[in-house]
Write an enzyme that holds these catalytic residues in place. Structure first.
Site, short mmCIF file in Angstrom:
data_model
loop_
_atom_site.label_atom_id
_atom_site.label_comp_id
_atom_site.label_asym_id
_atom_site.label_seq_id
_atom_site.Cartn_x
_atom_site.Cartn_y
_atom_site.Cartn_z
N ILE A 31 0.84 -1.20 0.00
CA ILE A 31 0.00 0.00 0.00
C ILE A 31 0.88 1.26 0.00
O ILE A 31 0.56 2.25 -0.63
CB ILE A 31 -0.94 0.02 1.24
CG1 ILE A 31 -1.73 -1.30 1.37
CG2 ILE A 31 -1.88 1.22 1.21
CD1 ILE A 31 -2.72 -1.60 0.28
N GLY A 32 2.00 1.16 0.71
CA GLY A 32 2.92 2.31 0.73
C GLY A 32 2.44 3.45 1.60
O GLY A 32 2.65 4.62 1.29
N CYS A 77 7.64 -0.88 8.25
CA CYS A 77 6.93 -0.96 6.98
C CYS A 77 7.93 -1.24 5.86
O CYS A 77 8.85 -0.48 5.64
CB CYS A 77 6.18 0.33 6.69
SG CYS A 77 5.32 0.18 5.12
C1 LIG Z 1 -3.48 -4.32 3.48
C2 LIG Z 1 -2.59 -4.22 4.67
C3 LIG Z 1 -2.16 -2.97 5.11
C4 LIG Z 1 -1.32 -2.84 6.22
N1 LIG Z 1 -0.95 -1.61 6.66
C5 LIG Z 1 -0.18 -1.49 7.77
C6 LIG Z 1 0.13 -0.20 8.29
O1 LIG Z 1 -0.30 0.83 7.78
N2 LIG Z 1 0.92 -0.16 9.40
C7 LIG Z 1 1.40 -1.27 10.03
O2 LIG Z 1 2.11 -1.16 11.04
N3 LIG Z 1 1.08 -2.51 9.57
C8 LIG Z 1 0.30 -2.64 8.46
N4 LIG Z 1 -0.04 -3.90 8.01
C9 LIG Z 1 0.45 -5.08 8.73
C10 LIG Z 1 -0.59 -5.63 9.73
O3 LIG Z 1 -0.89 -4.68 10.71
C11 LIG Z 1 -0.10 -6.93 10.40
O4 LIG Z 1 1.07 -6.65 11.14
C12 LIG Z 1 0.25 -8.03 9.41
O5 LIG Z 1 -0.64 -8.00 8.30
C13 LIG Z 1 0.21 -9.42 10.04
O6 LIG Z 1 -1.07 -9.72 10.57
P1 LIG Z 1 -2.22 -10.53 9.74
O7 LIG Z 1 -1.55 -11.74 9.15
O8 LIG Z 1 -3.27 -10.83 10.73
O9 LIG Z 1 -2.68 -9.60 8.66
C14 LIG Z 1 -0.87 -4.02 6.89
C15 LIG Z 1 -1.31 -5.28 6.44
C16 LIG Z 1 -2.15 -5.40 5.35
C17 LIG Z 1 -2.60 -6.76 4.92
#
Ligand SMILES: Cc1cc2nc3c(=O)[nH]c(=O)nc-3n(C[C@H](O)[C@H](O)[C@H](O)COP(=O)(O)O)c2cc1C
Length: 295
Positions: free
Chosen positions: A54-55, A114
């Protein structure tokens, strides 16, 4: 809790669940200035998860405070604001200072991990440079600098894209972080064989979802043995058993990310599932599960 970036600014989920039932809400990461994020396509599905780049698209701190925070404030659960900077640690300090003044902000999560940020002006430099999350000294420096300007609960979010995550966790702890959260997404890549092209525009991105859960559980377990501050565990939690794995590995709280996209009610289903598990197993206090892994 909900994981940053997977729950928008909470408003998006209000028609699906009673937001008051959540333990805490972690917002999409915000930066000092607005960011448009990376070019599309930014996500693709993989065998057991998703790849995203997403960036850090976000409206910037001032628009966030003006437009998103008033809604979040009214929910009545602790609100944790995730912050980041493209390449300037001073921006973390400025963001924390600004948020420290806002009563309804319960905590700040430092997104030092990130993996999707690309500086257009210095693409090569950023590519080659270590991220803060990959260096214990930089982590210590950043967390200490932020700690000086805020009394809020400070959470440092760790990246799995390291050789030894415990070194980074220890650095965050010695810099007086109140907790660590882990894991962020795993560096990954997916290819469209017809097009012979990467499936997402930024070529590589972050893998999340069930595919990364065993990595996340292993890392929580490793970190639990080294630090004393609480761990918020996440990575591939999709149901009650997968959430419980994290508690047993040493997490004091868990966060759900990607699963929110599959089932927007999943967080509440998991909370209810944990309550049921505790009742069925005659466990009075979930604390007895934390790090309760039997070897
Ligand atoms: C679409 C998307 C956007 C994310 N955006 C962020 C973000 O803005 N900041 C952040 O710290 N982590 C971000 N993450 C990471 C999640 O917070 C999480 O650490 C990671 O996806 C692992 O958990 P999960 O497997 O339950 O998704 C993002 C993950 C996804 C899938």
């Amino acid at each position: 809790m909900v994981a940053s970036g997977t729950f928008g600014y909470a408003e998006e989920f209000k028609d699906f669940i009673n937001l008051k039932q959540l333990g805490a809400i972690v917002t999409k990461t915000i930066t000092l200035k607005p960011r448009q994020g990376n070019p599309a396509p930014r996500t693709c599905e993989t065998a057991a998860g998703m790849l995203n780049s997403i960036g850090l698209e976000n409206p910037g701190i001032e628009k966030f405070i003006e437009g998103k925070l008033p809604v979040l404030k009214k929910i009545g659960v602790p609100i944790i604001i995730s912050i980041a900077s493209e390449n300037d640690p001073e921006e973390f300090v400025a963001l924390a200072k600004r948020l420290d003044k806002i009563k309804e902000v319960a905590g700040i999560e430092l997104n030092i991990s990130c993996p999707n940020i690309r500086s257009h002006s210095s693409l090569l430099m950023v590519h080659n440079a270590k991220l803060i999350s990959q260096d214990a000294d930089s982590t210590y420096g950043l967390v200490s600098a932020v700690r000086k300007v805020t009394q809020k609960i400070l959470i440092t979010k760790l990246s799995p894209n390291v050789t030894d995550i415990t070194e980074i966790a220890l650095a965050a702890e010695s810099a007086a972080s109140d907790a660590v959260s882990l894991i962020n997404t795993v560096n990954a890549m997916s290819i469209d064989i017809e097009e012979r092209a990467p499936k997402i525009a930024s070529i590589t991105g972050g893998l999340s979802g069930p595919a990364i859960r065993p990595i996340a559980v292993r890392m929580v377990w490793e970190v639990y043995q080294k630090i004393k501050i609480p761990i918020i565990g996440m990575g591939g939690i999709i149901d009650t058993p997968s959430a419980l794995e994290f508690f047993l590995a040493g997490a004091s709280a868990v966060a759900v990310g990607t699963a929110n996209f599959v089932n927007p009610r999943i967080t509440i289903e998991i909370i209810k599932g944990i309550e049921k598990y505790l009742k069925e197993n005659k466990i009075n206090d979930i604390k007895t599960l934390i790090g309760g892994l039997k070897i």
